[in-house]
Design an enzyme around this catalytic site. Structure first.
Site, PDB file in Angstrom:
ATOM      1  N   LEU A 113      97.826   3.047 -44.962  1.00  0.00           N
ATOM      2  CA  LEU A 113      96.133   3.245 -44.384  1.00  0.00           C
ATOM      3  C   LEU A 113      96.316   5.053 -43.399  1.00  0.00           C
ATOM      4  CD1 LEU A 113      94.942  -0.417 -44.216  1.00  0.00           C
ATOM      5  CD2 LEU A 113      94.787   1.475 -45.711  1.00  0.00           C
ATOM      6  N   TRP A 130      99.650   2.253 -60.488  1.00  0.00           N
ATOM      7  CA  TRP A 130      97.601   3.178 -59.819  1.00  0.00           C
ATOM      8  C   TRP A 130      96.976   3.313 -60.755  1.00  0.00           C
ATOM      9  CZ3 TRP A 130      98.632   3.769 -54.860  1.00  0.00           C
ATOM     10  CH2 TRP A 130      99.507   3.602 -54.133  1.00  0.00           C
ATOM     11  N   GLU A 145      80.615  27.897 -29.762  1.00  0.00           N
ATOM     12  CA  GLU A 145      79.133  29.021 -29.576  1.00  0.00           C
ATOM     13  C   GLU A 145      80.799  29.855 -28.496  1.00  0.00           C
ATOM     14  OE1 GLU A 145      76.409  25.418 -30.306  1.00  0.00           O
ATOM     15  OE2 GLU A 145      78.539  25.810 -29.927  1.00  0.00           O
ATOM     16  N   HIS A 160      82.993  23.714 -27.375  1.00  0.00           N
ATOM     17  CA  HIS A 160      82.508  24.354 -28.203  1.00  0.00           C
ATOM     18  C   HIS A 160      82.327  24.998 -28.459  1.00  0.00           C
ATOM     19  CE1 HIS A 160      79.244  21.211 -26.040  1.00  0.00           C
ATOM     20  NE2 HIS A 160      80.307  20.335 -26.162  1.00  0.00           N
TER      21      HIS A 160
END
Length: 361
Positions: free
Chosen positions: A198, A164, A46, A44
């Site tokens: 993708l 496009w 912290e 994490h």
């Protein structure tokens, strides 16, 4: 706090199933430690910042973009770590909606006589981890509908050609969004018409899971999306009736096939998104086409829209959204917090779907 948010933003999409949390520790006028949630959700932010600060954390102030966790998971609670480090003050962006944490991290800090300030840049902090919050509260990922269209609302010419419509700058931005999302979802029509990869094609990016919704198995197993080399997988979503045939056609290419119930011949996308929520996903980018966009709105899984509008008029062609039938203007989808900005030659309109319109079905 802005620096803590910037740290978290740079890691967005890479910390699933956990939120992306930035932490900056200051002692006097000097930053002594910085940290951000690790890839995959651990360690994490912290604990990273405290490790960097070492003994200098004692008596300092910790700026944390998200409430420090208060429960034992695969790591000890961050709230306890801040107490043990002897920080004098903790400034928090927003409270964690997780029932195991909500307010408890703050309570741990206050019991240790640490001065706590929460709600600093709260809107920005909540927007940053909106996907995580949506999954915790609704059980499904945040649904972001992205469409590129002409000024007259067409996403393709009458011939089906769509390359496009949007500018190069707009397409580059979408690739950055793909990096931030756990999955990208398209319909069979998009695969047939565009044969897309993708993937995320930006430096340092990572591919999202590719999801193809194909109730009638119209897509070719040789389409690029199914044979794309990537660390991320590809999922074919079809109906229970077509499950066996789909497995026979696609699984040999390493594609995961799942079946979802239908209603009136349409796959129930709200059920699909709940499945994604069970997988810990926080953000899904819905990239079309028109029928998938209409179905996504009808299923109530669109939380945000991002419409790229190009300065072009196509005339006869494919409408941006199909299958969404409002009996009257009063029945239309309501959008809130509309913003607009220019991206290359295009205009990007972003908005939040009104709370009553986005639901779990």
């Amino acid at each position: 706090m802005r620096e803590a948010l910037a740290l978290a933003r740079a890691r967005l999409g890479l910390t699933t199933p956990n939120p992306s949390v930035g932490c900056v520790i200051v002692r006097g006028e000097k930053v002594v430690g910085r940290g951000v949630t690790g890839i995959g959700g651990r360690p994490h932010g912290e604990t990273q910042a405290l490790a960097a600060a070492g003994a200098l954390a004692r008596g300092g102030t910790a700026y944390v973009s998200f409430e420090p966790c208060a429960h034992f998971g695969q790591t000890p609670p961050c709230a306890d770590a801040l107490v043990a480090a002897g920080v004098k003050r903790v400034v928090i962006g927003c409270v964690d909606p997780d029932p195991r944490v909500r307010g408890r991290g703050v309570a741990i800090l206050k019991r240790a006589k640490i001065d706590v300030t929460s709600g600093v840049l709260e809107d920005e902090a909540m927007r940053l981890n909106e996907g995580f919050i949506t999954r915790l509260t609704l059980g499904r990922p945040l649904g972001i509908l992205k469409l590129a269209m002409s000024l007259d609302g067409r996403i393709a010419a009458a011939s089906g050609d769509s390359r496009w419509i949007s500018s190069r700058e707009s397409r580059e931005l979408v690739h950055r969004w793909r990096r931030e999302c756990d999955a990208i979802m398209v319909g069979a029509g998009t695969v047939i018409a565009d044969n897309p990869r993708l993937t995320c094609r930006v430096a340092g990016g990572r591919d999202p899971v590719r999801v193809v919704v194909d109730a009638r198995l119209r897509t070719s197993p040789s389409a690029r999306v199914f044979r794309q080399r990537s660390k991320a997988g590809t999922i074919l979503v079809t109906t229970p009736t077509n499950l066996a045939r789909a497995r026979d056609r696609y699984e040999r290419r390493g594609v995961e096939v799942i079946a979802v119930a239908t209603h009136a011949g349409t796959i129930e996308l709200d059920r699909l998104m709940l499945e994604f929520g069970h997988r810990g996903w926080c953000r899904v980018l819905i990239e079309g086409g028109a029928h998938l966009a209409g179905s996504a709105f009808s299923a109530g899984i669109v939380d945000r829209v991002a419409f790229f509008v190009a300065p072009k008029v196509i005339g006869a062609g494919l409408s941006a959204i199909e299958g969404l039938k409002s009996r009257s203007v009063r029945d239309s989808i309501e959008l809130e917090d509309l913003s607009a900005r220019q991206i290359g030659d295009d205009w990007l309109f972003e908005s939040r779907v009104a709370a009553s319109e986005a639901h779990t079905g």
